[in-house]
Motif scaffolding. Sequence first.
Motif, mmCIF file in Angstrom:
data_model
loop_
_atom_site.group_PDB
_atom_site.id
_atom_site.type_symbol
_atom_site.label_atom_id
_atom_site.label_comp_id
_atom_site.label_asym_id
_atom_site.label_seq_id
_atom_site.Cartn_x
_atom_site.Cartn_y
_atom_site.Cartn_z
ATOM 1 N N SER A 45 0.806 -1.219 0.000
ATOM 2 C CA SER A 45 0.000 0.000 0.000
ATOM 3 C C SER A 45 0.838 1.267 0.000
ATOM 4 C CB SER A 45 -0.940 0.015 1.220
ATOM 5 O OG SER A 45 -1.799 -1.107 1.206
ATOM 6 N N VAL A 46 2.137 1.119 0.186
ATOM 7 C CA VAL A 46 3.014 2.286 0.272
ATOM 8 C C VAL A 46 3.990 2.265 -0.891
ATOM 9 C CG1 VAL A 46 4.666 3.536 1.703
ATOM 10 C CG2 VAL A 46 2.821 2.228 2.772
ATOM 11 N N SER A 47 4.017 3.328 -1.665
ATOM 12 C CA SER A 47 4.987 3.408 -2.750
ATOM 13 C C SER A 47 6.363 3.746 -2.185
ATOM 14 C CB SER A 47 4.566 4.482 -3.758
ATOM 15 O OG SER A 47 4.652 5.774 -3.176
ATOM 16 N N PHE A 237 -2.508 9.163 11.586
ATOM 17 C CA PHE A 237 -3.817 8.659 11.153
ATOM 18 C C PHE A 237 -4.895 9.706 11.387
ATOM 19 C CE2 PHE A 237 -7.804 6.547 12.446
ATOM 20 C CZ PHE A 237 -8.142 5.958 11.244
ATOM 21 N N ASN A 238 -4.855 10.369 12.534
ATOM 22 C CA ASN A 238 -5.854 11.397 12.827
ATOM 23 C C ASN A 238 -5.728 12.604 11.904
ATOM 24 O OD1 ASN A 238 -7.145 10.052 14.920
ATOM 25 N ND2 ASN A 238 -5.737 10.824 16.466
ATOM 26 N N ALA A 239 -4.496 12.943 11.542
ATOM 27 C CA ALA A 239 -4.281 14.143 10.733
ATOM 28 C C ALA A 239 -4.403 13.880 9.236
ATOM 29 C CB ALA A 239 -2.909 14.737 11.042
ATOM 30 N N ASP A 243 -3.401 6.846 4.647
ATOM 31 C CA ASP A 243 -2.247 7.088 3.774
ATOM 32 C C ASP A 243 -1.102 7.739 4.544
ATOM 33 O OD1 ASP A 243 -3.541 6.001 1.627
ATOM 34 O OD2 ASP A 243 -4.318 7.924 0.894
ATOM 35 N N GLY A 244 -1.427 8.568 5.508
ATOM 36 C CA GLY A 244 -0.380 9.198 6.303
ATOM 37 C C GLY A 244 0.217 8.272 7.330
ATOM 38 N N ALA A 249 3.886 3.001 9.904
ATOM 39 C CA ALA A 249 3.601 1.616 10.276
ATOM 40 C C ALA A 249 4.608 0.658 9.636
ATOM 41 C CB ALA A 249 2.181 1.244 9.863
ATOM 42 N N VAL A 250 5.005 0.944 8.402
ATOM 43 C CA VAL A 250 6.000 0.099 7.728
ATOM 44 C C VAL A 250 7.313 0.111 8.511
ATOM 45 C CG1 VAL A 250 7.452 -0.077 5.673
ATOM 46 C CG2 VAL A 250 4.995 0.273 5.433
ATOM 47 N N VAL A 251 7.726 1.288 8.958
ATOM 48 C CA VAL A 251 8.967 1.382 9.737
ATOM 49 C C VAL A 251 8.880 0.535 10.997
ATOM 50 C CG1 VAL A 251 10.477 2.954 10.997
ATOM 51 C CG2 VAL A 251 9.469 3.674 8.840
ATOM 52 N N LEU A 252 7.759 0.614 11.697
ATOM 53 C CA LEU A 252 7.603 -0.139 12.941
ATOM 54 C C LEU A 252 7.558 -1.638 12.674
ATOM 55 C CD1 LEU A 252 7.374 0.240 15.953
ATOM 56 C CD2 LEU A 252 4.897 0.410 15.715
ATOM 57 N N VAL A 253 6.930 -2.042 11.585
ATOM 58 C CA VAL A 253 6.895 -3.461 11.228
ATOM 59 C C VAL A 253 8.299 -3.975 10.929
ATOM 60 C CG1 VAL A 253 6.128 -5.119 9.487
ATOM 61 C CG2 VAL A 253 4.505 -3.469 10.435
#
Length: 272
Positions: A45-47, A237-239, A243-244, A249-253
């Motif tokens: 989902s992330v380019s 996510f709130n802001a 997509d933001g 999340a990818v970094v944390l994974v």
Amino acid sequence: MATHPARSRSERAGAGRPDWLAVALGLGGLLCLFYLVPVVSLFLSVSPADLVARLGEREIVGAARTTLLSASVTTVVATAFGLPLAYWLARAEGHWTTVVLGAVVLPLVLPPTVGGIVLLTVLGPNTALGGAATAAGFQPYRSFLGVVLAQTFVASPFVVVTAKAAFEAVPRELEHASRSLGKGRWTTALRVTLPLAAPGILAGMTLTFARAMGEFGATMMVSYYPMTLPVNIWTSFNALGLDGAYPVAVVLVVLSVVALALLNTLAANPWE
């Protein structure tokens, strides 16, 4: 060649039954897919361009630095205090060990936000201890110290429970042999027990680091700032919506996968 009657009847009776090992693999495989497919979907989902752009933002770099540093400090603190407790739990006898073990496991079953609220009743700005610590220059909330305290509360049980199991796996005969040779309890623990239990202890430390790195609820309640990556995911996510939040999340994974790889390569499997 004659066939044993009992075996023949057993084979005929089982011929029409399903292969339960295959059924177990099928059901378990569906659960594994449920684990893996969302993670793969996140990466798809992330380019790469968006990921690189977000990773260069000062806020995310600071959150990643805070996450790694706080998780490292938490692991050191949890190990320094948790190993003696784990050793005592593994070697002591009596009903008190059950009570103490229950207190150790309690943070694992508390909802994270409840854990944060529990900490604020002791360390909050309007409490005696929180006020005294702040007056002494050690503010235990809305600070890096607050992040470490929240992470230690929720993550330290992993090192205690895992190290306890590792100490219990060390044969007491070896400790008795060391003591019979004139070595004291301290020397025996350092030269016999700790080296033999080291793989399990390292596994507990790795689990503690991974849990601290992913901690969100208690950390957000006790210390919203400085932000860790889980808190940054929530604010993104709130802001900006999903997509933001995706790149963070990818970094944390990725960091979590690295911690899991270290667990499997450098330490004993705590679930075996």
